[in-house]
Scaffold this active site. Structure first.
Site, short mmCIF file in Angstrom:
data_model
loop_
_atom_site.label_atom_id
_atom_site.label_comp_id
_atom_site.label_asym_id
_atom_site.label_seq_id
_atom_site.Cartn_x
_atom_site.Cartn_y
_atom_site.Cartn_z
N ASP A 151 49.30 -24.67 14.69
CA ASP A 151 48.41 -25.19 13.65
C ASP A 151 46.97 -24.73 13.82
O ASP A 151 46.71 -23.80 14.58
CB ASP A 151 48.54 -26.70 13.49
N LYS B 44 46.42 -26.85 8.04
CA LYS B 44 45.99 -27.12 6.68
C LYS B 44 44.90 -26.19 6.15
O LYS B 44 44.33 -26.44 5.13
CB LYS B 44 45.54 -28.57 6.53
N MET C 263 36.52 -35.52 16.43
CA MET C 263 36.65 -35.80 14.99
C MET C 263 35.58 -36.79 14.53
O MET C 263 35.88 -37.69 13.74
CB MET C 263 38.06 -36.36 14.68
N1 SAH Z 1 44.04 -31.62 21.21
C1 SAH Z 1 42.68 -31.20 20.93
C2 SAH Z 1 41.96 -32.16 20.00
C3 SAH Z 1 42.54 -32.19 18.60
S1 SAH Z 1 41.63 -33.27 17.56
C4 SAH Z 1 41.93 -31.03 22.25
O1 SAH Z 1 42.45 -31.42 23.29
O2 SAH Z 1 40.82 -30.50 22.23
C5 SAH Z 1 40.56 -32.11 16.75
C6 SAH Z 1 39.13 -32.33 17.20
O3 SAH Z 1 38.92 -31.73 18.47
C7 SAH Z 1 38.09 -31.68 16.31
O4 SAH Z 1 37.79 -32.46 15.17
C8 SAH Z 1 36.91 -31.63 17.26
O5 SAH Z 1 36.30 -32.89 17.40
C9 SAH Z 1 37.59 -31.28 18.57
N2 SAH Z 1 37.61 -29.83 18.82
C10 SAH Z 1 38.69 -29.03 18.88
N3 SAH Z 1 38.34 -27.76 19.19
C11 SAH Z 1 36.99 -27.78 19.32
C12 SAH Z 1 36.02 -26.80 19.65
N4 SAH Z 1 36.36 -25.53 19.91
N5 SAH Z 1 34.72 -27.18 19.71
C13 SAH Z 1 34.34 -28.45 19.49
N6 SAH Z 1 35.22 -29.42 19.18
C14 SAH Z 1 36.52 -29.10 19.09
#
Ligand code: SAH
Length: 262
Positions: A43, A65, A180
């Protein structure tokens, strides 16, 4: 009819953390899982460059999405996992960051367990860790932060769980890592200030951590709303607490990091 010349093969699912974005931040174990995959269900936040590790003939199913596509529902993703594993295939479910952090891992493993399908979880670098590294700070630090809390700023419509007690979470000595959260950061910051948290509490908003498009915005609870507005629409991690004032972007990130202050 069953072909008795070939042993029946049981499918297997690897739930793999792709890391925060940069393609070289996946683990070797994650890369090996991709190298053996027959189908990858991936995804949004998993870097597509990682699919280059897959063998020829590997099938890719995008369930995110972006690009105007409708995202597959979690139910549909669960169905696909079971369907392809039951067909005896080696399935990789590739997720951004770490699969166990706001990654719907629990739903997927429950379905696999119920279907009797063997699976393995391969951890990944979660966004909070990548964001801290980019900003050059430590999430926990002797004398400043003895706890780091991973929290979601996203309240789903129809959510049944208890609302977060933000005032209790944002205690002194704690680093609050909000996933998020760009939409809710303004109201959240106002609420914390209203409950006695200092408006000077330092805060960082790190967007696209580890990617060439990374941006780090620094401010305080007072200026949080403004920072969050600027970061809207980009995956962003918010770090709130004293450690947020310690940062100097790490050398590796320096050449592409813009630090803005509000
Ligand atoms: N499983 C993922 C989180 C998924 S929820 C993890 O462990 O990182 C999705 C959220 O993760 C985004 O809305 C943002 O808040 C954060 N996120 C994911 N990748 C990011 C990145 N490269 N930089 C900053 N925030 C990030």
């Amino acid at each position: 009819m069953i072909n008795t010349d070939q042993p029946l093969r049981t499918g297997h699912v690897w739930l793999v953390g792709a890391g925060p974005g940069a393609a070289d931040l996946i683990t070797l174990r994650g890369r090996n899982a991709l190298a053996g995959a027959e189908i990858v269900i991936h995804d949004d936040l998993a870097n597509r460059e990682l699919l280059a590790h897959c063998p020829p003939g590997c099938e890719f199913l995008y369930v995110g999405k972006r690009a105007g596509c409708h995202s597959a529902t979690q139910q549909e993703i669960n169905r696909l996992l079971v369907l392809h594993a039951r067909a005896g295939r080696r399935v990789v479910r590739l997720k951004g960051g770490d699969p166990a952090v706001f990654g719907r891992l629990g739903e997927e493993t429950a379905v696999l367990r119920a279907a009797g399908i063997p699976y393995e979880i391969v951890p990944g670098v979660t966004a909070a860790c990548a964001a801290a590294a980019s900003a050059g700070i430590s999430l926990t630090q002797r004398g400043l932060a003895s706890a780091a809390v991973l929290a979601t700023g996203h309240e789903c419509a129809g959510k049944t769980g208890p609302a977060l007690d933000w005032e209790a979470l944002a205690q002194p000595g704690t680093t609050l890592c909000v996933y998020m959260g760009t939409r809710s950061l303004g109201p959240l910051a106002s609420r914390l200030i209203a409950h006695g948290h200092s408006s000077d509490t330092p805060l960082l908003v790190i967007s696209n951590a580890s990617l060439p498009t990374q941006v780090i915005r620094s401010g305080t609870l007072e200026t949080a709303g403004e920072l969050a507005d600027d970061a809207q629409g980009t995956p962003s991690l918010i770090l709130i607490g004293e450690v947020a004032a310690q940062g100097a972007p790490s050398a590796a990130a320096n050449h592409f990091t813009a630090v803005t202050h509000a």
